[in-house]
Write a protein that holds these residues in place. Structure first.
Motif, PDB file in Angstrom:
ATOM      1  N   CYS A   6       0.841  -1.191   0.000  1.00 26.43           N
ATOM      2  CA  CYS A   6       0.000   0.000   0.000  1.00 26.43           C
ATOM      3  C   CYS A   6       0.878   1.243   0.000  1.00 26.43           C
ATOM      4  O   CYS A   6       1.777   1.372   0.829  1.00 26.43           O
ATOM      5  CB  CYS A   6      -0.910  -0.006   1.226  1.00 26.43           C
ATOM      6  SG  CYS A   6      -1.931   1.479   1.325  1.00 26.43           S
ATOM      7  N   CYS A   9      -0.226   3.357   3.570  1.00 24.17           N
ATOM      8  CA  CYS A   9       0.047   2.871   4.918  1.00 24.17           C
ATOM      9  C   CYS A   9       1.168   1.835   4.968  1.00 24.17           C
ATOM     10  O   CYS A   9       1.608   1.478   6.035  1.00 24.17           O
ATOM     11  CB  CYS A   9      -1.226   2.316   5.570  1.00 24.17           C
ATOM     12  SG  CYS A   9      -1.777   0.747   4.900  1.00 24.17           S
ATOM     13  N   CYS A  37      -4.455  -0.320  -0.229  1.00 22.00           N
ATOM     14  CA  CYS A  37      -5.224  -1.356   0.450  1.00 22.00           C
ATOM     15  C   CYS A  37      -6.693  -0.907   0.518  1.00 22.00           C
ATOM     16  O   CYS A  37      -7.000   0.255   0.270  1.00 22.00           O
ATOM     17  CB  CYS A  37      -4.644  -1.617   1.841  1.00 22.00           C
ATOM     18  SG  CYS A  37      -4.897  -0.271   3.012  1.00 22.00           S
ATOM     19  N   CYS A  40      -7.379   2.305   2.656  1.00 26.26           N
ATOM     20  CA  CYS A  40      -6.839   3.541   2.093  1.00 26.26           C
ATOM     21  C   CYS A  40      -7.553   3.893   0.791  1.00 26.26           C
ATOM     22  O   CYS A  40      -7.762   5.067   0.501  1.00 26.26           O
ATOM     23  CB  CYS A  40      -5.338   3.409   1.867  1.00 26.26           C
ATOM     24  SG  CYS A  40      -4.406   3.300   3.407  1.00 26.26           S
TER      25      CYS A  40
HETATM   26 ZN   LIG Z   1      -3.269   1.286   3.153  1.00 20.79          ZN
END
Ligand SMILES: [Zn+2]
Length: 57
Positions: A6, A9, A37, A40
């Motif tokens: 991701c 994050c 992800c 997010c």
């Molecule tokens: Zn993420």
């Protein structure tokens, strides 16, 4: 297969249940392909929808 991480994050898709892995979102930008992800991606979509397009005015 390249590792999927991701871009917001830093979570990796490895170890995600397949049903969640499918919810990962890929995007192309100037650096190449990036991934988000599911959590997010949801935040990101809200950001995009919250912005008026430049040609709206
Ligand atoms: Zn993420």
């Amino acid at each position: 297969m390249a590792e999927v991480t991701c871009s917001l994050c830093g979570r990796t898709r490895d170890g995600e249940p397949p049903v969640r892995a499918l919810a990962w979102v890929s995007e192309q930008d100037e650096r190449g392909q990036t991934w988000l992800c599911p959590e997010c991606a949801r935040e990101h979509v809200r950001d995009i929808e919250g912005k008026l397009p430049a040609d709206y005015w």
